[in-house]
Design a protein around this motif. Sequence first.
Motif, mmCIF file in Angstrom:
data_model
loop_
_atom_site.group_PDB
_atom_site.id
_atom_site.type_symbol
_atom_site.label_atom_id
_atom_site.label_comp_id
_atom_site.label_asym_id
_atom_site.label_seq_id
_atom_site.Cartn_x
_atom_site.Cartn_y
_atom_site.Cartn_z
ATOM 1 N N TRP A 196 -28.042 54.733 55.112
ATOM 2 C CA TRP A 196 -28.140 55.863 56.052
ATOM 3 C C TRP A 196 -26.807 56.060 56.758
ATOM 4 O O TRP A 196 -26.344 55.184 57.486
ATOM 5 C CB TRP A 196 -29.253 55.566 57.060
ATOM 6 N N VAL A 256 -29.048 58.744 52.652
ATOM 7 C CA VAL A 256 -29.661 59.492 53.752
ATOM 8 C C VAL A 256 -28.537 59.887 54.710
ATOM 9 O O VAL A 256 -27.690 59.058 55.052
ATOM 10 C CB VAL A 256 -30.710 58.654 54.505
ATOM 11 N N THR A 297 -25.118 58.247 59.605
ATOM 12 C CA THR A 297 -25.590 59.099 60.698
ATOM 13 C C THR A 297 -24.553 59.309 61.797
ATOM 14 O O THR A 297 -23.832 58.385 62.186
ATOM 15 C CB THR A 297 -26.877 58.528 61.336
#
Length: 301
Positions: free
Chosen positions: A89, A270, A91
């Motif tokens: 991920w 992600v 982010t």
Amino acid sequence: IFMTNKTFYYIYNIKTKNIELQDKKIKKEKLGVVYKLNSNRLSLWLDKKDITKAEKIFKEYMKDTLKNIKTFISTTQKKQEKREKSLVWFTDIDDTLIHSKRKIKDTSDYIVVEELNKKPQSFMSKYNYNTFLRINEDIPVIPVTTRSHNQYKRLDFLSEQGFAIIDNGATILVDGKPDKKWANYINLSYEKEDLLELEKKLAKEHHIKIRNYDGFYLVINKNKNLPALEFSGYTTYYTERKIYIVPNKINKESAVKYLIENYFKEYSIVTSGDSSMDTEFIKLGNHQLMKKGNTFIYKTH
């Protein structure tokens, strides 16, 4: 032929090539070559408890549809492989995971995650905080932020272990230390002296305060009297309160690409963020989350 109470249900497992008589009866369904494809299996209903007859029907049916079955198996396996890929991920942090006090009316359900001069600076909801820690136990979570190294170190919920992208992509940290290969690439991609000259020019022409972040980019507080600030070789980002002027080669997208290609090629990606500075790196994700207001818009590919 329609079923009676003596109808039996068979499954042919395509992977093991075994025919299994299921311990259940099915009523009000057609018999014979009626079948279902589901999870590598063909299903068949007969009116007799007869494995030999079931095998004959399966073989006859498969002979005519072998190509379709192979395609089905291949597609199913690919889907399973895709699902089984490890996740990583990438982010953004500010306004995606954490928020300044200015944006939170009631901090009672929030945890302080950053202090400046011993005063609360940034907050994270208790739910998001606990969820983030749980996720980070299971998969790599890689912060992608415009914060400088000093600003980044103030965030107490992030570990120095693993990877982090800071300075809007100019610096990649590996266990808290800059990745030398990436640092060399950035140093050769633009001239810091040119950025310094641009800073002096803007300050002189517009009489404004400009912050130069480690020679990587410039930040100006928004001012309605300022003209559009567009310069060759630079990208200008307008956020709610600030203007960022960044050399074209310094961006979050390039840094995320570098980490994917060198460390996470076999992962399902992600990505999440909230601003125009995040848009391009978010597009690199198999699972993309763009925050609009208090809602995340989800896309996949």
